[in-house]
Design an enzyme around this catalytic site. Structure first.
Site, mmCIF file in Angstrom:
data_model
loop_
_atom_site.group_PDB
_atom_site.id
_atom_site.type_symbol
_atom_site.label_atom_id
_atom_site.label_comp_id
_atom_site.label_asym_id
_atom_site.label_seq_id
_atom_site.Cartn_x
_atom_site.Cartn_y
_atom_site.Cartn_z
ATOM 1 N N ASP A 8 4.862 -6.484 3.936
ATOM 2 C CA ASP A 8 5.489 -6.866 2.469
ATOM 3 C C ASP A 8 5.821 -8.464 2.235
ATOM 4 O O ASP A 8 6.386 -8.305 1.701
ATOM 5 C CB ASP A 8 6.388 -5.619 2.465
ATOM 6 C CG ASP A 8 6.022 -4.084 2.706
ATOM 7 O OD1 ASP A 8 6.086 -3.718 4.146
ATOM 8 O OD2 ASP A 8 5.903 -3.449 1.392
ATOM 9 N N HIS A 10 4.087 -9.444 -0.059
ATOM 10 C CA HIS A 10 4.069 -9.929 -1.457
ATOM 11 C C HIS A 10 3.452 -10.796 -1.891
ATOM 12 O O HIS A 10 4.821 -11.956 -2.989
ATOM 13 C CB HIS A 10 5.385 -9.594 -2.189
ATOM 14 C CG HIS A 10 5.521 -7.228 -1.945
ATOM 15 N ND1 HIS A 10 5.213 -6.654 -2.951
ATOM 16 C CD2 HIS A 10 5.777 -6.420 -1.102
ATOM 17 C CE1 HIS A 10 4.987 -5.743 -2.715
ATOM 18 N NE2 HIS A 10 5.774 -5.190 -1.139
ATOM 19 N N ASP A 47 0.741 -4.757 2.523
ATOM 20 C CA ASP A 47 1.549 -5.405 0.620
ATOM 21 C C ASP A 47 1.677 -6.782 1.554
ATOM 22 O O ASP A 47 2.754 -7.938 1.375
ATOM 23 C CB ASP A 47 2.901 -5.129 0.918
ATOM 24 C CG ASP A 47 2.505 -3.142 0.208
ATOM 25 O OD1 ASP A 47 1.435 -2.990 -0.486
ATOM 26 O OD2 ASP A 47 3.781 -2.709 -0.351
ATOM 27 N N HIS A 83 0.264 -2.414 -2.852
ATOM 28 C CA HIS A 83 0.506 -3.171 -3.928
ATOM 29 C C HIS A 83 -1.721 -3.969 -3.502
ATOM 30 O O HIS A 83 -1.644 -4.629 -5.283
ATOM 31 C CB HIS A 83 1.293 -4.236 -3.481
ATOM 32 C CG HIS A 83 2.630 -3.794 -4.171
ATOM 33 N ND1 HIS A 83 3.179 -4.474 -5.396
ATOM 34 C CD2 HIS A 83 3.332 -3.285 -3.421
ATOM 35 C CE1 HIS A 83 4.284 -3.498 -6.024
ATOM 36 N NE2 HIS A 83 4.162 -2.682 -4.551
ATOM 37 N N HIS A 165 1.249 2.707 6.398
ATOM 38 C CA HIS A 165 1.983 1.968 5.026
ATOM 39 C C HIS A 165 2.213 3.020 4.348
ATOM 40 O O HIS A 165 1.488 4.021 3.570
ATOM 41 C CB HIS A 165 1.085 0.943 4.381
ATOM 42 C CG HIS A 165 1.695 0.594 3.018
ATOM 43 N ND1 HIS A 165 2.013 -0.783 3.479
ATOM 44 C CD2 HIS A 165 1.877 0.508 2.341
ATOM 45 C CE1 HIS A 165 3.139 -1.563 2.150
ATOM 46 N NE2 HIS A 165 2.752 -0.359 1.360
ATOM 47 N N HIS A 198 5.928 -0.851 4.348
ATOM 48 C CA HIS A 198 6.322 -0.838 2.886
ATOM 49 C C HIS A 198 7.918 -0.250 2.944
ATOM 50 O O HIS A 198 8.385 -0.537 1.501
ATOM 51 C CB HIS A 198 5.430 1.451 2.403
ATOM 52 C CG HIS A 198 6.301 1.764 0.712
ATOM 53 N ND1 HIS A 198 5.377 1.053 0.548
ATOM 54 C CD2 HIS A 198 6.571 2.760 1.088
ATOM 55 C CE1 HIS A 198 5.807 1.829 -0.847
ATOM 56 N NE2 HIS A 198 6.284 2.964 -0.122
ATOM 57 N N HIS A 200 11.228 -2.344 2.784
ATOM 58 C CA HIS A 200 11.455 -3.287 2.569
ATOM 59 C C HIS A 200 12.627 -4.035 3.632
ATOM 60 O O HIS A 200 13.532 -4.993 3.243
ATOM 61 C CB HIS A 200 11.557 -3.728 1.062
ATOM 62 C CG HIS A 200 10.310 -4.301 0.240
ATOM 63 N ND1 HIS A 200 9.752 -4.812 -0.197
ATOM 64 C CD2 HIS A 200 9.440 -3.392 1.096
ATOM 65 C CE1 HIS A 200 9.873 -4.508 -1.374
ATOM 66 N NE2 HIS A 200 8.225 -4.513 0.269
HETATM 67 MN MN LIG Z 1 5.701 -3.660 0.027
#
Ligand SMILES: [Mn+2]
Length: 417
Positions: A8, A10, A47, A83, A165, A198, A200
């Site tokens: 994650d 991102h 992610d 994502h 995830h 997934h 956070h």
């Molecule tokens: Mn995420």
């Protein structure tokens, strides 16, 4: 032997330059740690990027860093997250896989009887067996898990790792339930380590037959709420695991990102002026130099409109004192005196017109053209105008004046005024 587990990231989520720098610095620090600690491999269950095709400069940044890890001889194993996956187009993940900087672990075969079987890949230097499933969008992954031939995976011998995830309903978290979660029993049993993405926040729990179900959490922020959690003391980093023929230790390695200041004001049953006063008092003497400042105003005002809470002064004041970024949240602020009534309609335009019609009666202005029928008409035209998106190849300096000029023209105002 050891491996690192992060998720994650991102990359590309942050739009503000200072926050974008932190997002990238944190990612670099983690991979540098992996290199200096000489991990045998790295797991990234989803992610990694905020969208499937991030801006080119984000990709360039990521590729340069992944090349370093590749040159250090450290393999990286990934599955897609929700994502960075797209059902219709390629993802930057595919490019990284194509040139050999990362390796997608999902190797699935569908059988006629509707079952899906997964094959483990074997990490060359350690002999670890690795497999997993991606987090696809809108519950599609649940379908995959239900069809998964778990018994053949469970029969595999040796140290096994499963990447996934998604949220697991059996796991206790201190954050709210996040969308659709699945039961732990859908994951194959008997793996030494279930590497999750997934969620956070860091979370490590043990269950019968699932000895290590682990989420490292985001290393910085992948949603706006993550920054607020950071300001409230949430630690960020990655997970380092030592192993031989079994898992020896699972440690969370904190990576510092930046300094924070959070200012919270409870507006419940108060007048707008008194909230404004508290805001200016609370921001008067604090040191915000190079800090991410979060101003959170919530509750239901006794009188006045939510717009009467003047955050621009607070924002300017904090910026003058060299705050790195000022984030103001008024999402949970409402007013007794003026609240938006919902309205129904058969399409977007109709709903908008109905919302305006339901609410315009609450307004008191000296300008009759802003009220009643003409006010509704003007409001919906204005909304349409302000909702226009940037044209392809149009830059910000062209886009903003274009939208501003047409909005001012609608209002019958001169641009020079
Ligand atoms: Mn995420």
């Amino acid at each position: 032997m050891k491996f690192a587990h992060l998720s994650d990231v991102h990359l590309g989520f942050q739009k503000h330059e200072s926050l974008q720098n932190i997002e990238q610095q944190v990612f670099e620090k983690i991979l540098d740690e992996c290199i200096t600690r000489k991990v045998n491999f790295i797991l990234i269950p989803g992610d990694l990027f905020h969208v499937n095709i991030p801006e080119m400069r984000i990709q360039k940044f990521a590729f340069a860093k992944f090349r370093q890890v590749h040159d250090a001889g450290i393999p990286i194993y990934v599955v897609y997250g929700s994502h960075d996956f797209s059902p219709v187009s390629n993802s930057v993940i595919d490019l990284l896989a194509e040139i050999g900087y990362i390796r997608k672990v999902t190797n699935a075969t569908s059988h006629e009887e509707g079952k899906i079987s997964l094959k483990c890949l074997i990490d060359e230097k350690t002999g670890t067996k690795i497999t997993g499933l991606s987090g696809l969008k809108v519950g599609k992954d649940r379908e995959w898990y239900e069809k998964l031939d778990r018994s053949s995976l469970e029969a595999e011998q040796g140290l096994k790792i499963f990447l996934f995830h998604g949220g697991i309903s059996d796991m206790k978290t201190d954050s709210g339930i996040d969308g659709d979660q699945m039961p732990l029993s859908l994951l194959p049993k008997g793996f030494s380590y279930h590497a999750g993405g997934h969620m956070h926040k860091f979370n490590h729990q043990s269950f019968d037959e699932y000895s290590n179900v682990v989420y490292p959490g985001t290393p910085f922020a992948g949603y706006h709420a993550d920054l607020e959690d950071n300001a409230n003391g949430q630690k960020r980093g990655f997970v380092l695991v030592e192993f031989d023929d079994e898992i020896k230790s699972v440690d969370f390695i904190e990576i510092e990102n930046t300094k924070y200041e959070i200012i919270e004001v409870d507006a419940n049953n108060r007048k707008a002026e008194s909230v404004n006063q508290e805001l200016s008092e609370k921001t008067a003497d604090i040191d915000v130099v190079n800090k991410v400042v979060i101003v959170k105003i919530q509750g239901e005002l006794m009188s006045g409109k939510t717009a009467d809470i003047d955050v621009s002064i607070v924002r300017d004041n904090l910026n003058d004192k060299d705050a790195l970024v000022v984030n103001v949240s008024k999402n949970q602020l409402t007013s007794k005196e003026y609240s938006i009534t919902e309205a129904k309609g058969s399409n977007k335009e109709e709903i908008e017109i109905n919302v305006f019609s339901e609410n315009i009666g609450q307004l008191k202005f000296d300008y009759p053209e802003l009220l009643d029928k003409s006010g509704i008409k003007l409001a919906s035209k204005l909304l349409q105008e302000l909702g226009q998106s940037k044209l392809e190849n149009e830059n910000k300096n062209e886009y903003i004046p274009r939208i501003r000029d047409s909005a001012l023209a609608l209002l019958g105002l001169d641009d020079d005024s």
